[in-house]
Design a protein around this motif. Structure first.
Motif, PDB file in Angstrom:
ATOM      1  N   SER A  33      -6.003 -11.093   7.902  1.00  9.41           N
ATOM      2  CA  SER A  33      -6.553  -9.673   8.300  1.00  9.41           C
ATOM      3  C   SER A  33      -7.075  -9.569   9.759  1.00  9.41           C
ATOM      4  N   SER A  44      -0.260   1.428  17.158  1.00 13.41           N
ATOM      5  CA  SER A  44       0.952   1.372  16.434  1.00 13.41           C
ATOM      6  C   SER A  44       1.393  -0.080  16.706  1.00 13.41           C
ATOM      7  N   LYS A  52      10.904  -9.463  11.762  1.00 13.84           N
ATOM      8  CA  LYS A  52      10.580  -9.128  10.632  1.00 13.84           C
ATOM      9  C   LYS A  52      11.020  -9.982   9.211  1.00 13.84           C
ATOM     10  N   THR A  56       5.451 -10.061   7.933  1.00 19.99           N
ATOM     11  CA  THR A  56       5.409  -8.612   7.606  1.00 19.99           C
ATOM     12  C   THR A  56       4.133  -8.308   8.472  1.00 19.99           C
ATOM     13  N   ASP A  58       1.408  -4.899   8.711  1.00 22.47           N
ATOM     14  CA  ASP A  58       0.946  -3.748   8.468  1.00 22.47           C
ATOM     15  C   ASP A  58      -0.215  -3.216   9.230  1.00 22.47           C
ATOM     16  N   LEU A  59      -0.404  -1.889   9.587  1.00 23.74           N
ATOM     17  CA  LEU A  59      -1.507  -1.521  10.274  1.00 23.74           C
ATOM     18  C   LEU A  59      -1.888  -0.113   9.677  1.00 23.74           C
ATOM     19  N   SER A  60      -3.129  -0.070   9.502  1.00 13.25           N
ATOM     20  CA  SER A  60      -3.657   1.113   8.879  1.00 13.25           C
ATOM     21  C   SER A  60      -4.863   1.310   9.561  1.00 13.25           C
ATOM     22  N   LEU A  64      -5.389  -4.584  10.708  1.00 12.59           N
ATOM     23  CA  LEU A  64      -4.019  -5.260  10.755  1.00 12.59           C
ATOM     24  C   LEU A  64      -4.081  -6.309   9.484  1.00 12.59           C
ATOM     25  N   LYS A  65      -2.958  -6.406   9.099  1.00 16.51           N
ATOM     26  CA  LYS A  65      -2.544  -7.482   8.132  1.00 16.51           C
ATOM     27  C   LYS A  65      -1.062  -8.033   8.355  1.00 16.51           C
ATOM     28  N   THR A  67       1.535 -11.044   7.315  1.00 14.43           N
ATOM     29  CA  THR A  67       1.956 -12.036   5.982  1.00 14.43           C
ATOM     30  C   THR A  67       3.154 -12.781   6.628  1.00 14.43           C
TER      31      THR A  67
END
Length: 93
Positions: A33, A44, A52, A56, A58-60, A64-65, A67
């Motif tokens: 994280s 973005s 990919k 992986t 992920d952004l919220s 940022l996460k 994996t």
């Protein structure tokens, strides 16, 4: 009569940055994280198809996460709304 000139400066946003830095090393299945700072929101992610299969991302908001999915090296770009970009390279062992 006196004339005054008022100059209003627009602050320049701080440079786009990711708290974990521009390189990460993960083991397959690990999750890291980080936080995106600076630049202009919203943020973005840009990631090519080959990366990919390795990670992986992920952004919220600014969270940022990343994996690790498979052994290899992949990278992604974090972009801001003003056109700034920050590249992160991830090695998965």
């Amino acid at each position: 009569t006196r004339t005054y000139t008022v100059v209003v400066a627009t602050p320049t946003p701080a440079s786009l940055n990711v708290s974990s830095g521009s390189t990460m090393t993960l083991f397959n299945g690990d999750v890291r994280s980080s936080t995106v700072t600076g630049g202009s929101t919203p943020y973005s992610i840009s990631q090519d198809a080959a990366s990919k299969s390795i990670i992986t991302v992920d952004l919220s908001g600014a969270a940022l996460k990343v994996t690790g999915k498979a052994v290899g090296t992949a990278s992604f770009d974090v972009k801001d709304s003003a056109g700034g970009s920050y590249t992160v390279t991830v090695t998965v062992n």
